[in-house]
Design an enzyme around this catalytic site. Structure first.
Site, mmCIF file in Angstrom:
data_model
loop_
_atom_site.group_PDB
_atom_site.id
_atom_site.type_symbol
_atom_site.label_atom_id
_atom_site.label_comp_id
_atom_site.label_asym_id
_atom_site.label_seq_id
_atom_site.Cartn_x
_atom_site.Cartn_y
_atom_site.Cartn_z
ATOM 1 N N ASP A 113 0.858 -1.167 0.000
ATOM 2 C CA ASP A 113 0.000 0.000 0.000
ATOM 3 C C ASP A 113 0.900 1.225 0.000
ATOM 4 O O ASP A 113 2.081 1.156 0.344
ATOM 5 C CB ASP A 113 -0.923 -0.011 1.218
ATOM 6 C CG ASP A 113 -2.214 0.744 0.968
ATOM 7 O OD1 ASP A 113 -2.233 1.613 0.080
ATOM 8 O OD2 ASP A 113 -3.209 0.488 1.669
ATOM 9 N N TRP A 114 0.348 2.370 -0.369
ATOM 10 C CA TRP A 114 1.185 3.533 -0.664
ATOM 11 C C TRP A 114 1.722 4.242 0.571
ATOM 12 O O TRP A 114 1.046 4.339 1.595
ATOM 13 C CB TRP A 114 0.398 4.516 -1.532
ATOM 14 C CG TRP A 114 0.416 4.116 -2.981
ATOM 15 C CD1 TRP A 114 0.392 2.853 -3.485
ATOM 16 C CD2 TRP A 114 0.474 4.996 -4.103
ATOM 17 N NE1 TRP A 114 0.429 2.881 -4.854
ATOM 18 C CE2 TRP A 114 0.476 4.180 -5.263
ATOM 19 C CE3 TRP A 114 0.511 6.370 -4.255
ATOM 20 C CZ2 TRP A 114 0.528 4.703 -6.551
ATOM 21 C CZ3 TRP A 114 0.556 6.898 -5.544
ATOM 22 C CH2 TRP A 114 0.570 6.068 -6.673
#
Length: 749
Positions: free
Chosen positions: A294-295
């Site tokens: 995930d970012w």
């Protein structure tokens, strides 16, 4: 002294000019960045004859890379691209292209991620709007997997037209508690429902050579503490409740990629969790694609993530830095062969999509085309759930000189949902008020909007109107992805309560409507029998304080760019509502599982939603699968065939009849019961559904085929799945309400 001040002012002026020029330069190159071709130059690889040659090619390319080039394949962009991301997101309201894994020397094209739960998130530089669909929870309420497949085909087409080829969708996290801020991004509370929709979404996306990336793997069902929370779960609960939908989507949908979650699972961050990313995902389920983080905060320990099997860190090179990886190799924590394996895995998948021939041309003229926006309206129409209706809807549409009052602060607001990663920029939005106005252009009726800020005025207007449409609910400020600094999130998580000012969106701390909406409902309740409350939001609400005073309630959700037109069609009977709740609605908020948005640790139990209410015999306000229609349906003639031992299936049939006066769509639901089990199991579980259309007076036989593997339970002692030999119950009907279900059985021995 005057000379000195004159010099200072000149210097400051010069500095200001320099800063303005520097920012102008930065802004220009951030919004006019270079664009790259995502297709593979096949002439550069004459040995590439078919897909079977790709793994060999990927291994050869990796063998020709330096260590630095291999590391370049393992992250999005360098930190030099931070201004590009920040300026586009904060000042232009759009995500730019983040080019990952390209290598010009070796003719390897990059890939570009675009979020896309309700529309293409990343837009080309000269595109200013895309088709924006209702949120995923709304589409889950449609119970229409063919519709979901078509929606994701459109999203994929518009992603390709916008120069991207990797879709961070679908979100498959389970709705454990309705206060979860990102509930709108998923499909509901049931693993079977999520799995069927996950497969449909992946198939729709990948039809157009876009790499699908289901997320967030795994157990990400709480947002305000998502960067730190440690989700504790026992093995049976993990396997039977929180992973089946991911497993089905991986094995039947065959997505190119998977995104790991922010949170910890049993003490280990998801991106470092070898048990999840390798032992289960790859070794047990046979996943052959690549895993991304995930970012921004998705990775915490680069070496740990490499060992766990995380292929790429997004969107920047942080923990997957050259320094960290080289040091890890030097001290023997990892080997260069570990890096080779991760890069070959991702490259083998990416090249397959880059070399594939397209079935059509993805021109920008397709973006937000009429065909696509018509589908957005269809999705909104099929998603709306008529929760309550005491002979109010559909509203009368014949005659003239009617006064229609559209009431509420949200009634004329462009309100399509979360403004963070799952957002999409629509080319236009039809608000509820605008949709009602559009509809009545032909009738000559008067449509008035009032925000309701003065309760006495609202009450008076409602009493004088012929029809009252009261729009209530939430916005991106009330729920959605929690937008707050990491440090502030951690302080609240450690304290177990909110510390400081709340961020934007996030989990809801209670299930009530905002105070002004509840006050408005209270002010107008009872003054006009032709009143409907239209709810806009991503999950359920506590309607207890007011539902008995309102004759009709419609869940319209965040219903996309065409939501207002769809709403009018439902309210006036142009379209018969066919949505069903993808979750249960409890009578009391205390009946749901424990939930605290601010926590460093939480336990996810085996029961939630309808399985919890069934097991504890808790009466609900509205059951899972509930939804009314403008017609009536009857169920009869349930037939359960003998088990087919060879095919390991059992067939179930039931007849459904439309006993009303208009055509309607009905969601026929099949549940399997486990009352005779020798172990602790749910009372019943959804194991099939079908959405059918039936004309008035028509009867249709609906057939289901149950795969016996769907009946298995996970034995943590033997670490195997087992199917009990016993008498299984079968239930078929319009919802999970046991009083409305036909009952049958079959014996497995």
């Amino acid at each position: 002294m005057k000379r000195f001040f004159k010099f200072v002012f000149k210097a400051l002026g010069f500095l200001l000019v320099i800063l303005i020029l520097a920012f102008g330069f930065l802004y220009y190159y951030s919004v006019n960045y270079d664009m790259y071709d995502l297709g593979l130059d096949k002439e550069a690889f004459p040995e590439l004859k078919s897909e079977a040659d790709i793994p060999v090619l990927a291994a050869r390319l990796v063998s020709e890379m330096s260590l630095e080039e291999k590391i370049d394949q393992m992250y999005g962009e360098g930190y030099s691209s931070v201004p590009k991301l920040g300026i586009n997101f904060l000042l232009r309201g759009r995500f730019p292209h983040v080019y990952t894994g390209g290598n010009e020397r070796l003719n390897i094209p990059p890939w570009v991620l675009s979020d896309g739960p309700r529309g293409a998130r990343v837009m080309d530089q000269d595109v200013f709007g895309v088709t924006t669909f209702p949120v995923a929870m709304a589409r889950g309420a449609s119970w229409d997997t063919d519709l979901e497949r078509r929606i994701h085909e459109v999203i994929a087409i518009e992603m390709r037209a916008n120069g991207t080829n990797y879709a961070a969708t679908p979100c498959l996290n389970l709705l454990r508690h309705p206060a979860w801020g990102r509930a709108q991004e998923t499909y509901g509370e049931d693993p079977y429902l999520l799995g069927e929709f996950g497969v449909a979404a992946v198939q729709g996306i990948e039809k157009h050579n876009v790499m699908a990336c289901p997320k967030h793997f795994a157990l990400n069902s709480l947002d305000n503490s998502r960067l730190f929370v440690d989700v504790q779960v026992d093995e049976r609960t993990l396997r039977e409740v929180y992973l089946p939908h991911f497993k089905k989507t991986v094995q039947k949908g065959k997505p190119a990629s998977i995104m790991s979650a922010y949170n910890k699972v049993n003490g280990e961050y998801s991106a470092n969790n070898k048990y999840l990313l390798t032992d289960i995902l790859r070794d047990e389920w046979g996943f052959t694609g690549f895993v991304t983080s995930d970012w921004v905060y998705g990775t915490r320990d680069g070496i740990g993530s490499i060992k766990a099997g995380l292929n790429a860190e997004m969107p920047f090179q942080n923990h997957y830095s050259d320094e960290n990886i080289k040091e890890g190799i030097e001290v023997g924590e990892i080997t260069e062969e570990d890096i080779d394996r991760l890069v070959v895995e991702s490259l083998s998948t990416r090249l397959r999509y880059a070399m594939a021939d397209d079935s059509m041309e993805y021109s920008k003229e397709l973006i937000a085309s009429k065909e696509h926006t018509d589908l957005a309206r269809e999705a909104a129409e099929k998603s709306m759930v008529l929760v309550k209706n005491e002979n109010v809807l559909p509203f009368e549409k014949e005659g003239q000189d009617k006064t229609i009052l559209v009431l509420g602060r949200l009634a004329d607001m462009e309100n399509t949902g979360d403004h963070a990663s799952s957002d999409a920029t629509p080319s236009y939005v039809v608000t509820p008020y605008q949709g009602i106005v559009n509809y009545h252009k032909e009738t000559g009726n008067r449509v008035e909007h009032y925000s309701g800020e003065d309760l006495e005025t609202a009450r008076e207007k409602a009493s004088q109107a012929d029809q009252v449409i009261l729009v209530v609910g939430y916005t991106f400020e009330d729920e959605g992805e929690y937008m707050i600094l990491e440090g502030a999130m951690k302080k609240s998580a450690e304290a177990g309560k909110l510390i400081g000012e709340p961020g934007i969106g996030g989990d809801r701390e209670n299930l009530n409507l905002v105070a002004e909406d509840e006050s408005l409902i209270g002010a107008v309740a009872g003054v006009n029998p032709n009143t409907v409350v239209v709810y806009v939001g991503g999950s359920t609400i506590d309607m207890g304080p007011w539902e008995d005073k309102i004759p009709a309630i419609l869940f319209a959700w965040y219903n996309g760019m065409e939501g207002g037109n769809a709403l009018a069609h439902i309210l006036y009977g142009e379209v018969n509502p066919s949505g069903k709740l993808p979750f249960s609605i409890a009578r009391s908020a205390g009946d749901y599982p424990f939930f605290n948005p601010y926590t460093m640790k939480i336990e996810y139990g085996y029961y939630h939603g309808y399985t919890l209410f069934d097991k504890k015999e808790i009466e609900v306000a509205y059951p899972f699968g509930h939804g009314l229609s403008y017609t009536t349906f009857e169920y009869d003639s349930l037939v359960v065939d003998a088990v087919d031992a060879d095919k390991k299936t059992v067939k179930v049939r039931a007849q459904v009849s439309n006993t009303g006066k208009v055509m309607g769509e009905e969601v026929v639901q099949l549940y399997v019961g486990f009352a005779n089990s020798e172990i602790d199991r749910p009372v019943k579980l959804l194991k099939g559904f079908d959405k059918i259309d039936i004309e008035p007076g028509e009867s249709r036989m609906v057939e289901f085929q149950i795969d016996l593997e769907e009946l298995s339970w996970y034995d943590p002692e033997s670490k195997t799945w087992k199917i009990e030999e016993m008498d299984y119950e079968v239930f078929v009907g319009p919802s999970s309400d046991e009083t409305k279900l036909l009952v049958g059985s079959f014996i497995l021995e």
